[in-house]
Motif scaffolding. Structure first.
Motif, PDB file in Angstrom:
ATOM      1  N   GLU A 241       0.838  -1.196   0.000  1.00 19.30           N
ATOM      2  CA  GLU A 241       0.000   0.000   0.000  1.00 19.30           C
ATOM      3  C   GLU A 241       0.879   1.254   0.000  1.00 19.30           C
ATOM      4  O   GLU A 241       1.068   1.901   1.031  1.00 19.30           O
ATOM      5  CB  GLU A 241      -0.922   0.006   1.223  1.00 19.30           C
ATOM      6  N   MET A 365      -5.650  -1.846  -4.941  1.00 19.65           N
ATOM      7  CA  MET A 365      -4.698  -0.849  -4.441  1.00 19.65           C
ATOM      8  C   MET A 365      -5.356   0.520  -4.527  1.00 19.65           C
ATOM      9  O   MET A 365      -5.660   1.009  -5.622  1.00 19.65           O
ATOM     10  CB  MET A 365      -3.414  -0.867  -5.257  1.00 19.65           C
ATOM     11  N   TRP A 375      -5.516   9.161   1.314  1.00 16.68           N
ATOM     12  CA  TRP A 375      -5.933   8.519   0.067  1.00 16.68           C
ATOM     13  C   TRP A 375      -6.614   9.511  -0.859  1.00 16.68           C
ATOM     14  O   TRP A 375      -7.367  10.383  -0.415  1.00 16.68           O
ATOM     15  CB  TRP A 375      -6.892   7.357   0.360  1.00 16.68           C
ATOM     16  N   TYR A 477     -12.846  -3.444  -0.024  1.00 20.45           N
ATOM     17  CA  TYR A 477     -12.293  -2.427  -0.919  1.00 20.45           C
ATOM     18  C   TYR A 477     -13.379  -1.427  -1.308  1.00 20.45           C
ATOM     19  O   TYR A 477     -13.176  -0.206  -1.225  1.00 20.45           O
ATOM     20  CB  TYR A 477     -11.694  -3.068  -2.174  1.00 20.45           C
TER      21      TYR A 477
END
Length: 555
Positions: A241, A365, A375, A477
């Motif tokens: 990550e 990812m 993020w 996810y």
């Protein structure tokens, strides 16, 4: 948006296939059709969408939410409930023009699944099954002949994978297809509970000429993501990550080993898709301060392209990635590349086709912010995200109701006996149950791919047969990215540009070819200026004007 990985949505669905297809539609409409066609954004906005009545037939293991997170199942319900105690129809014939991305199945006379489907539907289902690569030509021929089947899935894909559609689609539908609004708008849809189980956002993509002109195939908003081979990455001892672009570049260099026949990623298009999100590029278009800007015109696109050029020079991209029909899924499954950008719907396919055995493990990812610090928002694939929609040729009210009854059966929700049969066939013949999930036999793999799932389908769910931990990973996810995902404003507002519908493959090709020339070193980065200039001149500016006018009316 990288033009190597375009999401399927209402805009791209309607891309002009060929001059022949567009001309045929115009010829079939008649001189007075334009007067009947009101495809203004205001007329479409005022349409009352079907009521949304979520099914309670089966309870998921992991719940959905209102923002688009899909329900997930860790195993197929056992025993699965049965929805229909009798066929929806009582004889006769129904014809449909559908596509398939698989080898064309055996004809009905040699296909026990098709024969059993007819029995369960109570009708002789006559299908024209067309490979996706032939859809543009076959659809053009269909329109030219004007001999329309009852149900029509418009052409979707050109042979190179770019979405394709038809010019003047609203005009053609106003003349040749049924306005389904009286049957589906508001509470009227309650007569068809499985169609009412389709979320409202997906129906917005079927609105034209101030009415509902089709049935959607619902898909989630998660869209394209960067898949990674967790099993192989763990063995290499690198951080799976990365928290910035610099860390991502370091990751790519560390996992690449040409002598071991291993590269970081299958192609540069995947890098473009990921890095544009890192730098905050818009998803397709940016609407800001009353101005509409396409992603290719932004500094963020230029920055992402510059970084991909550097990564390509680093040698982290599979060396055969620019070959026609490069087998990127096979490379990923074989471990020749550890990253690949694909739709979330590819998750089950990767597991079904993996050759690494039980240790095979993948996940998504998330794109980090370019300079770190958290993020980056991800891109939504569309508003309610559909792969396509199905139109009905003009017919009397009784006929339309029969077709809707048939489609209600085809939209039976995940977890039911009907869904399991529709997707996998009959147990023992077409599939076996293994570890809580159906696994197709050779007969099932060849006989069940009739293309009926493109007519209409149940709302999408997360389910990787026989791999509950993979279903959980896919759900986790999506849960991590849905709330901060970014839509394309032209898609989210249900806009339609006729210029875009005709020119999008051409405009996309200009960008794709220019992008590839720069990445491969055939042109300098400054060549992007010429690409943008040609994009604007060949239709981009006109598309912008058409979309802008509609966005301004919605303010």
């Amino acid at each position: 948006m990288s033009y190597l990985h375009q999401p399927i949505n209402r805009r791209t669905l309607l891309s002009g296939v060929t001059a022949l297809a567009a001309g045929s539609l115009l010829a079939g409409c008649g001189d007075d059709s334009a007067a009947r066609n009101d495809n203004s954004s205001k007329a479409n906005k005022d349409v009352k969408l079907p009521a949304y009545l979520p099914s309670t037939v089966v309870k998921p293991d992991l719940p959905p939410d209102a923002n688009g997170l899909l329900a997930a199942f860790l195993a197929y319900p056992s025993p699965p409930p049965q929805q229909f105690t009798a066929p929806p129809l009582k004889g006769g014939t129904v014809s449909a023009f559908v596509l398939t991305g698989s080898p064309v199945p055996p004809p009905k006379g040699n296909n026990p699944f098709w024969q059993e489907l007819d029995r369960r539907l109570g009708v002789d289902l006559q299908l024209t099954i067309t490979p996706s690569a032939e859809m543009a030509t076959k659809f053009s021929t269909l329109i030219t002949g004007d001999d329309l089947p009852d149900l029509i899935v418009p052409a979707l894909f050109l042979p190179n994978g770019v979405p394709a559609g038809i010019g003047n689609l609203p005009q053609w539908m106003a003349t040749k297809c049924t306005d389904l609004t009286p049957h589906l708008s508001g509470d009227a849809i309650k007569e068809y509970p499985n169609l009412a189980n389709i979320p409202s956002a997906a129906w917005r993509q079927c609105v034209y000429n101030g009415g509902i002109y089709g049935l959607p195939v619902h898909r989630g908003v998660a869209g394209t993501l960067m898949f990674k081979r967790d099993d192989l990455i763990a063995k290499l001892g690198v951080d799976p990550e990365p928290k910035s672009f610099a860390e991502f570049r370091d990751f790519c260099r560390k996992v690449t080993d040409a002598k071991a026949n291993r590269w970081a990623i299958v192609n540069a298009g995947g890098l473009m898709h990921l890095i544009q999100q890192m730098v905050g590029a818009p998803n397709g278009w940016r609407w800001e301060g009353g101005k509409l800007t396409n992603v290719v015109e932004t500094e963020e696109f230029r920055q992402a392209l510059s970084d991909v050029v550097a990564l390509y020079k680093d040698g982290v991209v599979h060396p055969d990635s620019f070959a026609n029909n490069a087998p990127v899924k096979r490379w990923f499954n074989a471990g020749e590349a550890l990253l690949t950008a694909d739709r979330y719907t590819a998750w089950p396919q990767f597991y079904a086709e993996n050759i690494a055995g039980p240790d095979f493990a993948i996940s998504g990812m998330r794109p980090p912010k370019y300079d770190g610090g958290g993020w980056a928002p991800t891109w939504q694939s569309g508003a309610g995200s559909i792969n396509n929609f199905t139109v009905f040729k003009k017919a009397d009210e009784g006929r339309i109701k029969d077709l809707l009854k048939l489609c209600d059966y085809l939209a039976a929700p995940f977890g039911t006996q009907e869904w399991l049969f529709r997707r996998y066939g009959q147990e023992g013949t077409h599939y076996t149950m293994q570890n809580g999930g159906p696994v197709s036999t050779q007969a099932g793999a060849s006989q069940t791919v009739l293309g009926i799932r493109y007519i209409v389908d149940a709302p999408d769910t997360i389910f990787i047969p026989g791999r509950p931990q993979a279903s959980q990973a896919s759900y986790d996810y999506q849960k991590s990215i849905i709330d901060t995902s970014v839509p394309d404003p032209t898609v989210a507002n249900g806009l339609f540009s006729d210029e875009w519908s005709r020119k999008q493959p051409v405009l996309g090709g200009l960008v794709l070819n220019g992008q590839n020339d720069i990445i491969a070193g055939r042109q300098p980065l400054s060549h992007l200026d010429e690409v943008i200039k040609n994009w604007r001149a060949q239709g981009g500016d006109k598309v912008r004007t058409e979309f802008t006018e509609q966005l301004q009316t919605l303010q």
